[in-house]
Structures are given as structure tokens and as C-alpha cells.
Design a protein around this motif. Structure first.
Motif, PDB file in Angstrom:
ATOM      1  N   ALA A   1       0.835  -1.205   0.000  1.00 38.49           N
ATOM      2  CA  ALA A   1       0.000   0.000   0.000  1.00 38.49           C
ATOM      3  C   ALA A   1       0.867   1.251   0.000  1.00 38.49           C
ATOM      4  O   ALA A   1       0.574   2.236  -0.692  1.00 38.49           O
ATOM      5  N   ALA A   2       1.950   1.204   0.776  1.00 39.82           N
ATOM      6  CA  ALA A   2       2.858   2.349   0.815  1.00 39.82           C
ATOM      7  C   ALA A   2       3.560   2.538  -0.522  1.00 39.82           C
ATOM      8  O   ALA A   2       3.771   3.675  -0.970  1.00 39.82           O
ATOM      9  N   VAL A   3       3.921   1.429  -1.170  1.00 42.54           N
ATOM     10  CA  VAL A   3       4.560   1.524  -2.480  1.00 42.54           C
ATOM     11  C   VAL A   3       3.617   2.179  -3.481  1.00 42.54           C
ATOM     12  O   VAL A   3       4.010   3.051  -4.261  1.00 42.54           O
ATOM     13  N   SER A   4       2.349   1.775  -3.466  1.00 50.63           N
ATOM     14  CA  SER A   4       1.374   2.357  -4.387  1.00 50.63           C
ATOM     15  C   SER A   4       1.163   3.848  -4.120  1.00 50.63           C
ATOM     16  O   SER A   4       1.118   4.663  -5.052  1.00 50.63           O
ATOM     17  N   ALA A   5       1.044   4.210  -2.833  1.00 48.68           N
ATOM     18  CA  ALA A   5       0.864   5.619  -2.477  1.00 48.68           C
ATOM     19  C   ALA A   5       2.086   6.431  -2.874  1.00 48.68           C
ATOM     20  O   ALA A   5       1.971   7.555  -3.395  1.00 48.68           O
ATOM     21  N   ALA A   6       3.266   5.874  -2.650  1.00 49.11           N
ATOM     22  CA  ALA A   6       4.501   6.570  -3.001  1.00 49.11           C
ATOM     23  C   ALA A   6       4.620   6.734  -4.508  1.00 49.11           C
ATOM     24  O   ALA A   6       5.059   7.779  -4.998  1.00 49.11           O
ATOM     25  N   ALA A   7       4.230   5.704  -5.263  1.00 52.31           N
ATOM     26  CA  ALA A   7       4.281   5.781  -6.717  1.00 52.31           C
ATOM     27  C   ALA A   7       3.342   6.872  -7.235  1.00 52.31           C
ATOM     28  O   ALA A   7       3.693   7.631  -8.153  1.00 52.31           O
ATOM     29  N   PHE A   8       2.156   6.968  -6.655  1.00 53.91           N
ATOM     30  CA  PHE A   8       1.192   7.984  -7.070  1.00 53.91           C
ATOM     31  C   PHE A   8       1.752   9.384  -6.842  1.00 53.91           C
ATOM     32  O   PHE A   8       1.741  10.237  -7.734  1.00 53.91           O
ATOM     33  N   LEU A   9       2.266   9.630  -5.642  1.00 50.66           N
ATOM     34  CA  LEU A   9       2.792  10.952  -5.308  1.00 50.66           C
ATOM     35  C   LEU A   9       4.011  11.289  -6.160  1.00 50.66           C
ATOM     36  O   LEU A   9       4.144  12.418  -6.663  1.00 50.66           O
ATOM     37  N   ALA A  10       4.905  10.314  -6.345  1.00 54.55           N
ATOM     38  CA  ALA A  10       6.122  10.547  -7.113  1.00 54.55           C
ATOM     39  C   ALA A  10       5.792  10.942  -8.547  1.00 54.55           C
ATOM     40  O   ALA A  10       6.357  11.900  -9.097  1.00 54.55           O
ATOM     41  N   ALA A  11       4.876  10.205  -9.160  1.00 57.69           N
ATOM     42  CA  ALA A  11       4.508  10.502 -10.539  1.00 57.69           C
ATOM     43  C   ALA A  11       3.769  11.828 -10.647  1.00 57.69           C
ATOM     44  O   ALA A  11       4.005  12.615 -11.570  1.00 57.69           O
ATOM     45  N   LEU A  12       2.876  12.082  -9.701  1.00 57.63           N
ATOM     46  CA  LEU A  12       2.085  13.312  -9.719  1.00 57.63           C
ATOM     47  C   LEU A  12       2.976  14.551  -9.690  1.00 57.63           C
ATOM     48  O   LEU A  12       2.784  15.497 -10.454  1.00 57.63           O
ATOM     49  N   VAL A  13       3.969  14.561  -8.819  1.00 55.20           N
ATOM     50  CA  VAL A  13       4.820  15.739  -8.641  1.00 55.20           C
ATOM     51  C   VAL A  13       5.883  15.844  -9.737  1.00 55.20           C
ATOM     52  O   VAL A  13       6.303  16.949 -10.099  1.00 55.20           O
ATOM     53  N   SER A  14       6.294  14.709 -10.292  1.00 56.93           N
ATOM     54  CA  SER A  14       7.383  14.738 -11.278  1.00 56.93           C
ATOM     55  C   SER A  14       7.013  15.516 -12.538  1.00 56.93           C
ATOM     56  O   SER A  14       7.883  16.122 -13.172  1.00 56.93           O
TER      57      SER A  14
ATOM     58  N   THR B   1       0.417   0.590 -13.159  1.00 52.66           N
ATOM     59  CA  THR B   1       1.483  -0.246 -13.710  1.00 52.66           C
ATOM     60  C   THR B   1       2.325  -0.868 -12.609  1.00 52.66           C
ATOM     61  O   THR B   1       2.607  -2.078 -12.630  1.00 52.66           O
ATOM     62  N   VAL B   2       2.738  -0.057 -11.636  1.00 55.26           N
ATOM     63  CA  VAL B   2       3.535  -0.585 -10.526  1.00 55.26           C
ATOM     64  C   VAL B   2       2.734  -1.627  -9.756  1.00 55.26           C
ATOM     65  O   VAL B   2       3.251  -2.692  -9.384  1.00 55.26           O
ATOM     66  N   GLY B   3       1.453  -1.359  -9.514  1.00 55.28           N
ATOM     67  CA  GLY B   3       0.612  -2.319  -8.794  1.00 55.28           C
ATOM     68  C   GLY B   3       0.477  -3.631  -9.538  1.00 55.28           C
ATOM     69  O   GLY B   3       0.495  -4.708  -8.921  1.00 55.28           O
ATOM     70  N   ALA B   4       0.352  -3.574 -10.867  1.00 53.15           N
ATOM     71  CA  ALA B   4       0.224  -4.794 -11.657  1.00 53.15           C
ATOM     72  C   ALA B   4       1.497  -5.634 -11.585  1.00 53.15           C
ATOM     73  O   ALA B   4       1.436  -6.866 -11.434  1.00 53.15           O
ATOM     74  N   VAL B   5       2.661  -4.981 -11.688  1.00 52.79           N
ATOM     75  CA  VAL B   5       3.916  -5.727 -11.612  1.00 52.79           C
ATOM     76  C   VAL B   5       4.121  -6.287 -10.202  1.00 52.79           C
ATOM     77  O   VAL B   5       4.582  -7.420 -10.029  1.00 52.79           O
ATOM     78  N   LEU B   6       3.763  -5.499  -9.194  1.00 50.90           N
ATOM     79  CA  LEU B   6       3.868  -5.989  -7.813  1.00 50.90           C
ATOM     80  C   LEU B   6       3.031  -7.241  -7.596  1.00 50.90           C
ATOM     81  O   LEU B   6       3.435  -8.153  -6.863  1.00 50.90           O
ATOM     82  N   ALA B   7       1.864  -7.283  -8.216  1.00 47.97           N
ATOM     83  CA  ALA B   7       0.973  -8.424  -8.021  1.00 47.97           C
ATOM     84  C   ALA B   7       1.496  -9.687  -8.682  1.00 47.97           C
ATOM     85  O   ALA B   7       1.232 -10.802  -8.204  1.00 47.97           O
ATOM     86  N   VAL B   8       2.265  -9.532  -9.768  1.00 51.44           N
ATOM     87  CA  VAL B   8       2.720 -10.698 -10.529  1.00 51.44           C
ATOM     88  C   VAL B   8       4.180 -11.029 -10.260  1.00 51.44           C
ATOM     89  O   VAL B   8       4.531 -12.178 -10.027  1.00 51.44           O
ATOM     90  N   ARG B   9       5.038 -10.024 -10.307  1.00 51.49           N
ATOM     91  CA  ARG B   9       6.477 -10.227 -10.096  1.00 51.49           C
ATOM     92  C   ARG B   9       7.042  -9.146  -9.193  1.00 51.49           C
ATOM     93  O   ARG B   9       7.726  -8.237  -9.637  1.00 51.49           O
ATOM     94  N   PRO B  10       6.745  -9.196  -7.890  1.00 48.29           N
ATOM     95  CA  PRO B  10       7.241  -8.157  -6.979  1.00 48.29           C
ATOM     96  C   PRO B  10       8.751  -8.066  -6.934  1.00 48.29           C
ATOM     97  O   PRO B  10       9.303  -7.003  -6.627  1.00 48.29           O
ATOM     98  N   ASP B  11       9.439  -9.163  -7.258  1.00 48.72           N
ATOM     99  CA  ASP B  11      10.903  -9.134  -7.242  1.00 48.72           C
ATOM    100  C   ASP B  11      11.484  -8.261  -8.342  1.00 48.72           C
ATOM    101  O   ASP B  11      12.659  -7.895  -8.299  1.00 48.72           O
ATOM    102  N   LEU B  12      10.660  -7.908  -9.344  1.00 54.59           N
ATOM    103  CA  LEU B  12      11.138  -7.081 -10.440  1.00 54.59           C
ATOM    104  C   LEU B  12      10.832  -5.601 -10.246  1.00 54.59           C
ATOM    105  O   LEU B  12      11.092  -4.794 -11.134  1.00 54.59           O
TER     106      LEU B  12
END
Length: 335
Positions: free
Chosen positions: A136-149, A196-207
Motif C-alpha cells: 500500500a505504501a509503495v502504491s501511495a509513493a508511486a502515485f505521489l512521485a509521478a504526480l509531482v514529477s 502499472t507498478v501495482g500490476a507488476v507488484l501483483a505478478v512479479r514483486p521481485d522485479l
């Protein structure tokens, strides 16, 4: 936000080119610590995916569209150093083969769309994930990072335009217009990145490079109440099925570029809309490769946009993969 030729004077273009070249050189060395035999193919896929999704302009306001920049996404998936390399490859392929972004402005585009988005996106992502753990933190961080970038990239453009823009336009007016429209584009960027990050986390979190070490290790509890950790954290432990995942990712990328691209918005993107509104769009000059068959993603040569997209995905995948594997081999050689 691809900057065309003519928006910036020679001194600014050359200076940005030097900064971009230095940044890519630093990232070539830094990527050696991020890449291995599993993640090098992932770098090629990430670059190709960003190329494809950048073709999918989405409406953000009346008569204005936006598209993914991708710096934050690349940094989260493959690491900040490799992320800059992915962005540089995408921008190079777009510039040379599709006349998207000026040749003299290539350095500027790499700086504002590659270096700035990766630095800002990765920095915010790490701040959030250091304060909180879990998917959940990874998803929230990804949202904020992309939004501000995205508005950060727009601000970088505005600052450079104030220094070396070729039109006598008030810098504050340009910054305000660029910031306003790119905040809206940033929302779209955040949604795409998080999905996109959530989809990869669900299938291949190691990547997911940004998720390494964020999950707690597995712990076995014995009958006597004692506990002992088992192996590495789930996010860091390799999963099986690497080849099917990569092939599936390539297939999805080809569908996006080859089919979904037909439905992209035809409205001008944020930079083009601002340039037209503020009166400096006519400063843009013709691209040296503007008459090539694939220029403007096939529009110049009459090539269907889907065909141009598939060709672009193939070129980007090959170039980015080659760069990643070259950096990986140099790392293995201890250079």
C-alpha cells in the motif's frame, strides 16, 4: 512535452546537452549496481512500454491533451540510474526516427523529461517508503512521485526558457501556464504509474526495484513458540516465470502501440498548447528528419500510427536492452 528545435538559443541547448551527456555517463556507471541477469531485460521492456504509452495522449482540458512522461515509473521499476538510461533511449529513438523532439533540443528533453522526473520522482518515492512499508505504501509513493514529477519537469522547462528562450515572453506567465496544465497531466501520470507498478507488484514483486526490502521477512514459528526468519523478504525473493512475464509485457506493449494508439487524443499536448496560447509556437523550426516516412509517428509518410508504434517499440526494446546488457557485462567484468 517534447521540446522542438527553435525554442531555445544555442548556448542553452549546448549547455543542456553537456548536462544530459554527463548525467547519462554517471547513470551508465550507477546502473551497474542496479542491473543483473533478471533486471537487464526488464530495463528494455520498461523503455519500450514508456515509448508505447507516450503515444497515448489523453484529454486533460478543452483542446489540450497530455501523455505519460515515465521518469518516476522507470525509476521505481528498474532503479533511478537505469531509469534515466531508459528515458534517454526513449527520447533518442523518438527524436531520430519519429522527429518527435528537436535534434538541437535533445539534451534539453533528456534533462527535463528524463533527469528531472527521475530525480524528483525517485526522491519522493524513497521519502514515503522509508516512512511506511508494504505494498500500500509503495502504491501511495508511486502515485505521489509521478504526480509531482510532471509539474517539476514543467518548472524545469520554464526556468530554462527564462534563461535561454528565443521568444520575449514573460517567464512568470510561461511558468504559470506550464504549471497549471501539467498538474492536470500529472494526475493522469500518477494513475498510469500506480496501476502499472501495482500490476507488476501483483505478478512479479521481485522485479520492482523500489519495492526491494520493503516487506517483512517470512518467519516460522515453532511448536515451542520460538521464531526464526526464512530467506529473504518476499519482495526481494525471485519468483518463477520470468520469461512468460517478459513476453506478456512485450505483448501488452505492442497492443498499446499498435492498436490503442489509434484512439489517442489528437489535441495538442501541454507544451504545444501553452506555446500556442503564449505566442511562441512559431519559434519552432523544422526537424532535420521531418520528412522521414515515420516522422510524426507515420503521419508524414502515410504509415498507419499503429505500424509506426510497433516499429518504435521494437527499436526501443533493442536499443534499451543492448544498453542494459552492456552495462551489466561491464559490471560483471568489474570495470
Amino acid at each position: 512535452m517534447h521540446v522542438p528545435d527553435g525554442f531555445f538559443n544555442a548556448a542553452t541547448s549546448v549547455s543542456a546537452g553537456v548536462v544530459a551527456a554527463a548525467g547519462v555517463a554517471v547513470c551508465l556507471r550507477g546502473a551497474r549496481r542496479e542491473l543483473d541477469d533478471r533486471t537487464a531485460p526488464m530495463a528494455g521492456l520498461v523503455a519500450a512500454f514508456i515509448f508505447a504509452v507516450q503515444m497515448l495522449n489523453f484529454p486533460v482540458a478543452a483542446g489540450t491533451s497530455g501523455h505519460l512522461l515515465g521518469g518516476a515509473l522507470a525509476a521505481i521499476l528498474v532503479g533511478p540510474y537505469t531509469g534515466v538510461l531508459c528515458m534517454a533511449v526513449v527520447l533518442l529513438v523518438q527524436c531520430v526516427f519519429f522527429a518527435d523532439g528537436g535534434l538541437t533540443a535533445l539534451g534539453i528533453n533528456i534533462v527535463i523529461m528524463g533527469v528531472v522526473t527521475v530525480l524528483v520522482g525517485w526522491g519522493l518515492f524513497r521519502l514515503v517508503t522509508r516512512a511506511a512499508k508494504g505494498k500500500a505504501a509503495v502504491s501511495a509513493a508511486a502515485f505521489l512521485a509521478a504526480l509531482v514529477s510532471v509539474p517539476a519537469s514543467a518548472l524545469a522547462f520554464s526556468l530554462l526558457f527564462a534563461v535561454g528562450g528565443t521568444a520575449p515572453i514573460d517567464a512568470t506567465a510561461v511558468a504559470g501556464a506550464m504549471g497549471g496544465v501539467h498538474v492536470l497531466i500529472g494526475i493522469g501520470e500518477a494513475l498510469i504509474t500506480t496501476a502499472t507498478v501495482g500490476a507488476v507488484l501483483a505478478v512479479r514483486p521481485d522485479l520492482v526495484y523500489g519495492a526491494r526490502g520493503l516487506a517483512a521477512p517470512l518467519v516460522l514459528k515453532g511448536a515451542d513458540g520460538t521464531t526464526s526468519p526464512v530467506g529473504a523478504a518476499p519482495a526481494a525473493r525471485p519468483a518463477t516465470g520470468g520469461r512468460p512475464f517478459l513476453l506478456g509485457g512485450v505483448g501488452l506493449t505492442l497492443v498499446l502501440a499498435g492498436v490503442v494508439s489509434f484512439f489517442a487524443s489528437a489535441d495538442p499536448d501541454g507544451l504545444e498548447a501553452v506555446a500556442e496560447n503564449k505566442g511562441f509556437l512559431d519559434q519552432a523550426t523544422d526537424h532535420l528528419f521531418g520528412s522521414w516516412a515515420l516522422a510524426d509517428y507515420g503521419d508524414v509518410g502515410g504509415v498507419p500510427v499503429g505500424v509506426a508504434g510497433v516499429v518504435g517499440v521494437g527499436i526501443t526494446l533493442l536499443v534499451a536492452g543492448a544498453v542494459a546488457f552492456a552495462a551489466r557485462r561491464r559490471a560483471g567484468a568489474g570495470v
